[in-house]
Design a protein around this motif. Structure first.
Motif, short mmCIF file in Angstrom:
data_model
loop_
_atom_site.label_atom_id
_atom_site.label_comp_id
_atom_site.label_asym_id
_atom_site.label_seq_id
_atom_site.Cartn_x
_atom_site.Cartn_y
_atom_site.Cartn_z
N VAL A 1 -7.23 -54.09 54.94
CA VAL A 1 -7.10 -54.90 56.16
C VAL A 1 -7.17 -56.38 55.81
N CYS A 2 -8.03 -56.75 54.87
CA CYS A 2 -8.11 -58.15 54.43
C CYS A 2 -6.81 -58.59 53.78
N ILE A 3 -6.22 -57.74 52.96
CA ILE A 3 -4.95 -58.06 52.31
C ILE A 3 -3.86 -58.27 53.37
N ILE A 4 -3.81 -57.39 54.36
CA ILE A 4 -2.82 -57.52 55.43
C ILE A 4 -3.01 -58.85 56.15
N TYR A 5 -4.25 -59.21 56.42
CA TYR A 5 -4.52 -60.47 57.11
C TYR A 5 -4.08 -61.67 56.28
N ILE A 6 -4.30 -61.61 54.98
CA ILE A 6 -3.86 -62.69 54.11
C ILE A 6 -2.34 -62.81 54.12
N PHE A 7 -1.65 -61.69 54.02
CA PHE A 7 -0.18 -61.72 54.03
C PHE A 7 0.38 -62.18 55.37
N MET A 8 -0.37 -61.98 56.44
CA MET A 8 0.10 -62.42 57.75
C MET A 8 0.22 -63.94 57.82
N SER A 9 -0.49 -64.64 56.96
CA SER A 9 -0.40 -66.11 56.97
C SER A 9 0.96 -66.58 56.47
N TRP A 10 1.70 -65.74 55.82
CA TRP A 10 3.02 -66.11 55.31
C TRP A 10 4.09 -66.07 56.39
N PHE A 11 3.80 -65.43 57.52
CA PHE A 11 4.79 -65.27 58.59
C PHE A 11 4.36 -66.10 59.80
N PRO A 12 5.29 -66.90 60.34
CA PRO A 12 4.94 -67.75 61.48
C PRO A 12 4.47 -66.93 62.68
N ASN A 13 3.38 -67.38 63.27
CA ASN A 13 2.82 -66.80 64.50
C ASN A 13 2.35 -65.36 64.36
N ALA A 14 2.26 -64.83 63.16
CA ALA A 14 1.80 -63.45 62.99
C ALA A 14 0.32 -63.32 63.35
#
Length: 87
Positions: free
Chosen positions: A18-31
């Motif tokens: 879940v932490c990894i998913i949250y980190i990767f979400m920062s790469w996508f606008p407004n995710a």
């Protein structure tokens, strides 16, 4: 007792994902602004916050989540060792 240790390790591994998913979400606008992103943020940000206070960003790069994940991985290995799950 090994069953309890296995359950704890599985929950910590799920949290790590879940932490990894949250980190990767920062790469996508407004995710992170979506309902899914906010729900994950409520789960992950309390864990990341102490690391963000200790480790300042380097330019625009925030490495504190990486350090937090390394610490979480050490915790997982520690639980495995304590419960004798290391093979």
């Amino acid at each position: 007792m090994a069953l309890l240790g296995d359950i704890v390790v599985q929950v910590l591994n799920l949290y790590w994902i879940v932490c990894i998913i949250y980190i990767f979400m920062s790469w996508f606008p407004n995710a992170r602004d979506s309902a899914f992103g906010q729900a994950i943020g409520r789960i992950v940000e309390p864990f990341f916050a102490p690391f963000r206070q200790m480790i300042p960003p380097i330019g625009m790069l925030d490495i504190s989540p990486i350090v937090a994940l390394i610490g979480l991985r050490f915790a997982i290995r520690g639980v495995e060792f304590l419960f004798g799950l290391v093979g």
